[in-house]
Structure formats: structure tokens, C-alpha cells
Design an enzyme around this catalytic site. Structure first.
Site, PDB file in Angstrom:
ATOM      1  N   ASN A   1      -1.937   3.624  11.879  1.00  0.00           N
ATOM      2  CA  ASN A   1      -3.354   3.240  11.889  1.00  0.00           C
ATOM      3  C   ASN A   1      -3.895   2.857  13.271  1.00  0.00           C
ATOM      4  O   ASN A   1      -5.035   3.167  13.589  1.00  0.00           O
ATOM      5  CB  ASN A   1      -3.632   2.153  10.844  1.00  0.00           C
ATOM      6  CG  ASN A   1      -2.730   0.958  10.964  1.00  0.00           C
ATOM      7  OD1 ASN A   1      -1.639   1.041  11.519  1.00  0.00           O
ATOM      8  ND2 ASN A   1      -3.166  -0.163  10.451  1.00  0.00           N
TER       9      ASN A   1
ATOM     10  N   GLU B   1       6.048  -6.925  10.460  1.00  0.00           N
ATOM     11  CA  GLU B   1       4.579  -7.058  10.423  1.00  0.00           C
ATOM     12  C   GLU B   1       4.108  -6.149   9.298  1.00  0.00           C
ATOM     13  O   GLU B   1       4.093  -4.933   9.451  1.00  0.00           O
ATOM     14  CB  GLU B   1       3.978  -6.597  11.754  1.00  0.00           C
ATOM     15  CG  GLU B   1       4.365  -7.431  12.953  1.00  0.00           C
ATOM     16  CD  GLU B   1       3.734  -8.811  12.948  1.00  0.00           C
ATOM     17  OE1 GLU B   1       2.709  -8.992  12.276  1.00  0.00           O
ATOM     18  OE2 GLU B   1       4.292  -9.702  13.596  1.00  0.00           O
TER      19      GLU B   1
ATOM     20  N   CYS C   1      -4.475  -3.618   8.863  1.00  0.00           N
ATOM     21  CA  CYS C   1      -3.637  -4.551   8.092  1.00  0.00           C
ATOM     22  C   CYS C   1      -4.389  -5.842   7.798  1.00  0.00           C
ATOM     23  O   CYS C   1      -4.240  -6.426   6.742  1.00  0.00           O
ATOM     24  CB  CYS C   1      -2.354  -4.832   8.846  1.00  0.00           C
ATOM     25  SG  CYS C   1      -2.633  -5.455  10.503  1.00  0.00           S
TER      26      CYS C   1
ATOM     27  N   GLU D   1       3.763 -11.443  16.783  1.00  0.00           N
ATOM     28  CA  GLU D   1       3.574 -10.559  17.931  1.00  0.00           C
ATOM     29  C   GLU D   1       2.483 -11.132  18.809  1.00  0.00           C
ATOM     30  O   GLU D   1       1.750 -12.030  18.411  1.00  0.00           O
ATOM     31  CB  GLU D   1       3.228  -9.137  17.468  1.00  0.00           C
ATOM     32  CG  GLU D   1       4.445  -8.464  16.846  1.00  0.00           C
ATOM     33  CD  GLU D   1       4.327  -6.963  16.643  1.00  0.00           C
ATOM     34  OE1 GLU D   1       3.230  -6.489  16.319  1.00  0.00           O
ATOM     35  OE2 GLU D   1       5.353  -6.266  16.801  1.00  0.00           O
TER      36      GLU D   1
HETATM   37  P1  NAD Z   1       4.861   2.902   6.128  1.00  0.00           P
HETATM   38  O1  NAD Z   1       5.662   1.717   5.750  1.00  0.00           O
HETATM   39  O2  NAD Z   1       4.780   4.030   5.182  1.00  0.00           O
HETATM   40  O3  NAD Z   1       5.430   3.537   7.489  1.00  0.00           O
HETATM   41  C1  NAD Z   1       5.518   2.793   8.666  1.00  0.00           C
HETATM   42  C2  NAD Z   1       6.625   3.386   9.530  1.00  0.00           C
HETATM   43  O4  NAD Z   1       7.866   3.229   8.851  1.00  0.00           O
HETATM   44  C3  NAD Z   1       6.472   4.880   9.805  1.00  0.00           C
HETATM   45  O5  NAD Z   1       6.904   5.144  11.125  1.00  0.00           O
HETATM   46  C4  NAD Z   1       7.430   5.495   8.800  1.00  0.00           C
HETATM   47  O6  NAD Z   1       7.919   6.748   9.210  1.00  0.00           O
HETATM   48  C5  NAD Z   1       8.549   4.459   8.783  1.00  0.00           C
HETATM   49  N1  NAD Z   1       9.368   4.446   7.575  1.00  0.00           N
HETATM   50  C6  NAD Z   1       9.022   4.792   6.296  1.00  0.00           C
HETATM   51  N2  NAD Z   1      10.099   4.650   5.477  1.00  0.00           N
HETATM   52  C7  NAD Z   1      11.127   4.189   6.237  1.00  0.00           C
HETATM   53  C8  NAD Z   1      12.482   3.833   5.959  1.00  0.00           C
HETATM   54  N3  NAD Z   1      12.999   3.923   4.738  1.00  0.00           N
HETATM   55  N4  NAD Z   1      13.244   3.396   6.990  1.00  0.00           N
HETATM   56  C9  NAD Z   1      12.734   3.279   8.234  1.00  0.00           C
HETATM   57  N5  NAD Z   1      11.466   3.614   8.570  1.00  0.00           N
HETATM   58  C10 NAD Z   1      10.671   4.052   7.571  1.00  0.00           C
HETATM   59  O7  NAD Z   1       3.430   2.364   6.545  1.00  0.00           O
HETATM   60  P2  NAD Z   1       2.154   3.226   6.959  1.00  0.00           P
HETATM   61  O8  NAD Z   1       1.594   3.806   5.720  1.00  0.00           O
HETATM   62  O9  NAD Z   1       2.500   4.118   8.116  1.00  0.00           O
HETATM   63  O10 NAD Z   1       1.195   2.075   7.530  1.00  0.00           O
HETATM   64  C11 NAD Z   1       0.359   1.326   6.742  1.00  0.00           C
HETATM   65  C12 NAD Z   1       0.964  -0.037   6.480  1.00  0.00           C
HETATM   66  O11 NAD Z   1       1.233  -0.725   7.696  1.00  0.00           O
HETATM   67  C13 NAD Z   1      -0.003  -0.919   5.735  1.00  0.00           C
HETATM   68  O12 NAD Z   1       0.677  -1.593   4.699  1.00  0.00           O
HETATM   69  C14 NAD Z   1      -0.473  -1.907   6.788  1.00  0.00           C
HETATM   70  O13 NAD Z   1      -0.938  -3.129   6.291  1.00  0.00           O
HETATM   71  C15 NAD Z   1       0.744  -2.054   7.608  1.00  0.00           C
HETATM   72  N6  NAD Z   1       0.405  -2.582   8.944  1.00  0.00           N
HETATM   73  C16 NAD Z   1       0.711  -3.878   9.256  1.00  0.00           C
HETATM   74  C17 NAD Z   1       0.347  -4.412  10.498  1.00  0.00           C
HETATM   75  C18 NAD Z   1       0.645  -5.833  10.867  1.00  0.00           C
HETATM   76  O14 NAD Z   1       0.582  -6.163  12.050  1.00  0.00           O
HETATM   77  N7  NAD Z   1       0.971  -6.710   9.939  1.00  0.00           N
HETATM   78  C19 NAD Z   1      -0.336  -3.602  11.405  1.00  0.00           C
HETATM   79  C20 NAD Z   1      -0.647  -2.306  11.042  1.00  0.00           C
HETATM   80  C21 NAD Z   1      -0.267  -1.799   9.817  1.00  0.00           C
END
Ligand code: NAD
Length: 471
Positions: free
Chosen positions: A142, A240, A274, A450
Site C-alpha cells: 500500500n 506492524e 493501515c 517504527e
Molecule cells: P499481506 O500480509 O498479504 O502481505 C504482506 C507481505 O507479506 C507481502 O510481501 C507478502 O508477499 C508477504 N507474505 C504473505 N504471506 C507470507 C508468508 N506466509 N510468509 C512470509 N511472507 C508472507 O498484506 P498486504 O495485503 O500486502 O497488505 C495489507 C495489510 O498490511 C493490511 O492488513 C494493512 O493494515 C497492513 N499494513 C500495516 C501497516 C502498519 O504499519 N501497521 C502498514 C501498512 C499495511
């Protein structure tokens, strides 16, 4: 391509992943997944570089971070367009948010190094805060540059080698950032970048021999899986994760500003933030004017080509995300909530792409799915409360605890409410978020912080060396 040991290499994997422009569905680029051998080699090179920062002073590392920030700024327009193409963020928002937040993260981390004491005395003992070692970093799509910066900058500041895996959905801008870090003089071996899906490359990176710590940003579901893996390996992990943040309006004094800013925070980046304020909590007697205001403000959002500076609502980043958001809106309707505007069709004037409509839903009760689950789309839920204690119970009533907002004429009342919100970051009466302040969650929003000094401390481990006086 895969980066380690100071240069790009053939990824060696058999799987090719198309990177799509979400506004059109057309292919922007293709990334080849890093093979298990390449992942191991990247981590091995990082492990071999564990001591590479030893000779550097904090000020030298701060200078390097500022050089990276300068380089990002020089290529800001090109990178803003790239993020707009791969994520779908409207170009005006990419220029205003995606790029400046990444630049600021490098600069503010540079400034924070100066506040940190890496070595202090306790009697005759020396307490050292040393680099924790090789960081495996995994980021979502995102805010690709900013979220990568939130891991790269503190790793450099702390003196840790890092191997990063950007999201397979939007990996392009982060590969440019890796180039910029290398050109700025990040030592050979201390930076690696692997590419591919989470299930294969992400999992292999988390488990690779030589990783000392895992730093993950993404969904709560994935974070829980990574934490379980890290637990088995006894590796520290910073998470996060997602959010379902609430804005509570305690009285009508600032209603219009409260609704306007909450809608803006909810619809930013088409709701794919997020910290999105996706629940608006208002006293029952203010529900009707709140609905009217929210619908009018949502109507101002213009969906369209993200490269058009007039566009304020871009597409969601993927077809899967669009399906998920539409499912949430349908379910809210089935559960008896009132969809005041928006819904599950394409927005007016848009013929293709993964666009969701700017949606406002009212008569939402706290137990409904739309009030509990992170939607990650432009969908605002309005919930009514009777009194302040009910407002607090609703605000704190999800498993998440990332951010929040409170609005009240009496600043003292707002502060008391803010201090009882179970959230890592709370804004009072529209105060902008201080980008140097620690950021992170409570509960299912994760653990670890962070940004700024707290962000660097995540990547430090403490060692105490005891000696006798004059010994
Ligand atoms: P996601 O969890 O699907 O993927 C995030 C990352 O994890 C990607 O690089 C993905 O390839 C990797 N991933 C997926 N499965 C994995 C596994 N089994 N092992 C290791 N890596 C794996 O999330 P998304 O859909 O890309 O992002 C959206 C989410 O991120 C939302 O829930 C959002 O709230 C969260 N987010 C949180 C913050 C924060 O600072 N708290 C910031 C931005 C986004």
C-alpha cells in the site's frame, strides 16, 4: 532480479509474477521469483556483512541516510509515477504522501541517531546497545517506498545488514530504492532484495539460516503465521499489522471538521491505509447530520485515471482486494446496515480497473462484520453511541489497536478519552500525526514500534560488560 553482495543477479526461480496496473489491468512488468538458492545466498552475504558497519560512527550512518533521502528527492517525480502505476494511488496523493513520507523517514532516522546512546556506563559496567544482526524485512504494497524506508533506515542506523522482500503486487519502486541505497554507499553485502510471493519467498526468507530478526508489515493473518514461525526458531519479530481504527466525536462543536477529516483518513489511498479511520462514532442525536455530511463529502471523491491530477479516488491494488471489499459491503447490507452511498458496483464514469466506490454505511452495530474486520477499501462505517463510556467500549471493542481519533470542544475531555483508547497513536481534534513519533499497535495490530528513535531501538540488542573498578 535479486540483489545481494552489491549487484543484481538472475533470480533463478521458475515462477514469473506479472505486476499489474490496477487502473487498467495491463501488465507493467514481470518479476521472476528468487530461487531458494538466491534467498540463501542473499542472507549468507548479509550474515557475512554483520561486522561491516563496526568501523562506522553514528554520524557517518546519519550522513548516508541523508544522501539516500536526497537521491529519493531527486527522483521523486519518476518514483511518484511508478507508485501511482503499480499501486493505483492518485498522482496528487503519491506526490503529497507516498514520496515525502519515505524521504522524511530517512531524514528523521538520521536525526534520531544523534539522540541515541549506543554505549553507557552503569557503575563500572558498560552497557552496549549493539546491532541485533541480519534483519529479514517483509513489506506490503500500500505504501511500498515508505514502508520499506521504515525498515531500511533504522537497519542502516543501527548497523544491521538487511534483506528485504517487497510485496509481489507492487515491487517496482522498492527495487529503485535498493539501487539508490547501493549508489549512496551502503556497504556491500549489507543490503539484499529478494522477490516473489509470500508463501514461497517470504516464508523461505523468514526461515533462512543466518537471519537474526524478522521485521514484518502486513496483514494480521500473515503476521500471526510469521510470529509462529519465528517462535519455533526463537527469533525476535516486530509486527506492524492491520487496524480498524475509530474516530469518536464526543459533541457537536467540531462536527463538520471531524466528519471531513475522518472521511479523508478513511478514503486515503482508496482506504488501503493501515491507520485508516474506518469507524466514525457519534452520539445518537448527531447521527442524522453526520450521515448527511459524510455522504456529501464522499460525493466529492472523483474516481478515475490515477495519473490525472484531478483524480482523488484511485483503484484498489488488486482484483482480489476489490472482491474482498465488495463482499464486505454486501455482507453489511445483508446484516441490516444501511448503505447510504457507494456500494459494490464500479464508480460512475469508470469502465475498467479495480475501482471500489466511495461508500458510507450507517446503522452499523459493533458486532457486525463491517465494524470488526479491516476492510482496506474506501468504506466508512457510522456507529451511534449513548454516552462516552459506550463510545470508549465501541472504540476499544475490536481485536485491533493501531490508531484512533477523538473530537471534543473541551481539550481536557478529549485528552482523557485519548488516554483510554487502546491504540498506538491517537489524534485529538484533527492534530496531524507527528511523523517522528513512534508508530505501532496494540493487540492484533502487532508489537514493536517504527520511526525515529524507537524504530532504531527495535534493531538493537543489549550487552552488559562488567569489569572491576580500574580493572
Ligand atoms: P499481506 O500480509 O498479504 O502481505 C504482506 C507481505 O507479506 C507481502 O510481501 C507478502 O508477499 C508477504 N507474505 C504473505 N504471506 C507470507 C508468508 N506466509 N510468509 C512470509 N511472507 C508472507 O498484506 P498486504 O495485503 O500486502 O497488505 C495489507 C495489510 O498490511 C493490511 O492488513 C494493512 O493494515 C497492513 N499494513 C500495516 C501497516 C502498519 O504499519 N501497521 C502498514 C501498512 C499495511
Amino acid at each position: 532480479m535479486t540483489f545481494w553482495g552489491g549487484r543484481w543477479r538472475d533470480s533463478g526461480g521458475s515462477s514469473r509474477i506479472p505486476v499489474l496496473n490496477p487502473a487498467t489491468g495491463s501488465i507493467l512488468a514481470e518479476s521472476v521469483e528468487s530461487s531458494p538458492e538466491q534467498i540463501r545466498a542473499a542472507v549468507h552475504a548479509a550474515a557475512a556483512a554483520r561486522g561491516v558497519w563496526n568501523g562506522s560512527s553514528p554520524s557517518e550512518r546519519a550522513e548516508l541516510l541523508n544522501v539516500i533521502a536526497d537521491a529519493l528527492e531527486e527522483r521523486a517525480e519518476e518514483l511518484a509515477l511508478l507508485v501511482t502505476d503499480e499501486v493505483g494511488t492518485p498522482i496528487a496523493e503519491s506526490r503529497r504522501m507516498q514520496l515525502p513520507t519515505a524521504v522524511h523517514t530517512f531524514r528523521s532516522t538520521a536525526a534520531a541517531i544523534e539522540d541515541l546512546s549506543f554505549r553507557e556506563m552503569l557503575g563500572t559496567s558498560v552497557i552496549e546497545h549493539c546491532p541485533i544482526g541480519v534483519v529479514a524485512a517483509i513489506t506490503p504494497w500500500n505504501y511500498p517506498l515508505y514502508l520499506a524506508a521504515c525498515k531500511l533506515a533504522p537497519a542502516i542506523a543501527a548497523g544491521c545488514p538487511i534483506v528485504i522482500k517487497p510485496s509481489e503486487i507492487a515491487p517496482l519502486a522498492v527495487t529503485v530504492l535498493a539501487d539508490l541505497c547501493h549508489a549512496a554507499g551502503v556497504p556491500e553485502g549489507s543490503l539484499g532484495l529478494v522477490q516473489g510471493s509470500g508463501e514461497t519467498v517470504g516464508k523461505a526468507l523468514v526461515e533462512a539460516a543466518g537471519v537474526d530478526m524478522i521485521s514484518f508489515t502486513g496483514s494480521t493473518r500473515t503476521g500471526a503465521r510469521i510470529a509462529a514461525q519465528a517462535g519455533r526458531l526463537v527469533r525476535p519479530v516486530a509486527l506492524e499489522l492491520g487496524g480498524k481504527s475509530a474516530a469518536a466525536v464526543l459533541d457537536e462543536a467540531l462536527l463538520e471538521s471531524a466528519v471531513r477529516q475522518t472521511v479523508a483518513k478513511c478514503f486515503q489511498n482508496a482506504g488501503q491505509t493501515c491507520a485508516a479511520l474506518s469507524r466514525l462514532l457519534v452520539p445518537g442525536h448527531l447521527k442524522a447530520p453526520t450521515e448527511e455530511l459524510a455522504v456529501a463529502i464522499a460525493g466529492e471523491y472523483a474516481a478515475g485515471d490515477p495519473r490525472d491530477p484531478q483524480t482523488t479516488l484511485g483503484p484498489l491494488a488488486s482484483k482480489a482486494q476489490l472482491r474482498k471489499v465488495r463482499r464486505f459491503v454486501r455482507r453489511a447490507d445483508e446484516e441490516g446496515a444501511r448503505v447510504l452511498c457507494g456500494g459494490w458496483d464500479l464508480p460512475a464514469g469508470v469502465g475498467k480497473g479495480y475501482f471500489a466506490r466511495a461508500t458510507v454505511i450507517s446503522d452499523v452495530s459493533p458486532e457486525m462484520e463491517v465494524a470488526r474486520e479491516e476492510i482496506f477499501g474506501p468504506v466508512l462505517s457510522i456507529l451511534a453511541f449513548e454516552d462516552e463510556s459506550e463510545a470508549l467500549a465501541i472504540a476499544n471493542g475490536t481485536e485491533f489497536g493501531l490508531s484512533g481519533a477523538v473530537w471534543a470542544a473541551d481539550a481536557g475531555r478529549a485528552m482523557r478519552f485519548a488516554r483510554r483508547m487502546r491504540a498506538g497513536s491517537v489524534s485529538i481534534n484533527g492534530a496531524p500525526t507527528n511523523a517522528d513519533a513512534p508508530f505501532g499497535g496494540f493487540g492484533a495490530s502487532g508489537f514493536g514500534r517504527e520511526r525515529g528513535r524507537a524504530g532504531i531501538e527495535e534493531y538493537l540488542a543489549t550487552r552488559a560488560i562488567h569489569s572491576v573498578a580500574n580493572g
